[in-house]
Design a protein around this motif. Sequence first.
Motif, PDB file in Angstrom:
ATOM      1  N   SER A  37      -8.945  -1.193 -42.992  1.00  0.00           N
ATOM      2  CA  SER A  37     -10.137  -0.947 -42.185  1.00  0.00           C
ATOM      3  C   SER A  37     -10.548  -2.220 -41.441  1.00  0.00           C
ATOM      4  CB  SER A  37     -11.288  -0.438 -43.072  1.00  0.00           C
ATOM      5  OG  SER A  37     -10.897   0.769 -43.727  1.00  0.00           O
ATOM      6  N   ARG A  51     -15.226   1.562 -41.997  1.00  0.00           N
ATOM      7  CA  ARG A  51     -15.963   1.046 -43.144  1.00  0.00           C
ATOM      8  C   ARG A  51     -15.075   0.195 -44.023  1.00  0.00           C
ATOM      9  NH1 ARG A  51     -19.788   3.824 -46.411  1.00  0.00           N
ATOM     10  NH2 ARG A  51     -20.929   5.355 -45.188  1.00  0.00           N
ATOM     11  N   THR A  59     -12.129   3.781 -48.525  1.00  0.00           N
ATOM     12  CA  THR A  59     -11.782   4.797 -47.537  1.00  0.00           C
ATOM     13  C   THR A  59     -11.116   5.960 -48.255  1.00  0.00           C
ATOM     14  OG1 THR A  59     -11.364   2.988 -45.997  1.00  0.00           O
ATOM     15  CG2 THR A  59     -10.613   5.176 -45.325  1.00  0.00           C
ATOM     16  N   ASP A  77      -7.269   5.668 -39.810  1.00  0.00           N
ATOM     17  CA  ASP A  77      -7.457   4.842 -41.006  1.00  0.00           C
ATOM     18  C   ASP A  77      -7.201   5.720 -42.226  1.00  0.00           C
ATOM     19  OD1 ASP A  77      -8.140   2.753 -42.661  1.00  0.00           O
ATOM     20  OD2 ASP A  77     -10.306   2.868 -42.274  1.00  0.00           O
TER      21      ASP A  77
HETATM   22 MG    MG Z   1     -10.395   1.176 -45.806  1.00  0.00          MG
END
Ligand code: MG
Length: 198
Positions: A37, A51, A59, A77
Motif C-alpha cells: 500500500s 491504507r 488490507t 492493492d
Molecule cells: Mg496494504
Amino acid sequence: LNYQTARFLTSAPTLAQCPPDTGAEVAFAGRSNAGKSSAINALTRQKSLARTSRTPGRTQLINFFTLGDDSGRRLVDLPGYGYAKVPEAVKREWQQHLAEYLRGRHSLRGLVLVMDVRRPLTEFDQTLLGWADDQDMPVHILLTKADKLKSGAAKSALQQVRSRLREWEDLVTVQLFSSLKRQGIDEAGVRLDDWLAD
Ligand code: MG
Ligand code: GTP
C-alpha cells in the motif's frame, strides 16, 4: 502515465465482485506488511490513497484505483499473504483466489511483487513467481524498505535476488525501492508504463 491522477474506485471482498474485466490493470502483491500500500501511495504521490498500517494484514479487501477518470487503467492493492495470525484454511482459500485472479483476469497486464529487501523471496513469493511464469505474466519486483539497509547492503541484496531469479529473467525484473525516501519511483513508473500504455 500520470499516476498522480489515481483515485479510489472500489473495494471487492472477493474476486467475483471485481470491477468489469476490461481495460488494463497492474496488481501489487506480496507478504503482509511488505509495503504494498505504501508503494502505491509513493507511486501516485498521494499520502493516503491506499491504507497503510503497522499492523500486518491491514488490507483485507481487494482495492481498485483508477488512473484519471475512466481511462480504463487501474492499480490493484491485493491483501498480503503470510500473516501468521490468519487461520490456515483462510490462507489456503486466499491463495486459491489469487491463483484464479492470475489465471482468469484478462485485464491484468503485470504483477508488482513487493518484498521487504531484508527478507526477499519467501516461500510463497516463489510460489507466486511460479504461477506468474505459468501464465507468462510479467513480474516487477520492488525490494522495498531499502532505506533500512546501508546502500552497499541494499545493492548486494539486489544482486543476490537477480542471480536467484536468472531462470526467469525474461519475465521478471527487480529494483530497489523505498516509499519512505521516495527511491525508485521513476524506475517503477517506467515498467508500469510499459504494461499499461494501450
Ligand atoms: Mg496494504
Ligand atoms: P498489508 O496490507 O497488511 O498486507 O501490508 P502492506 O504490504 O500494504 O504494507 P504497508 O504499506 O501498510 O506498510 C507496512 C509498514 O511498513 C508500515 O508501517 C509502513 O510505514 C512501513 N513501510 C512501508 N514502506 C516502507 C519503506 O519504504 N521504508 C520504511 N522504512 N518503512 C516502510
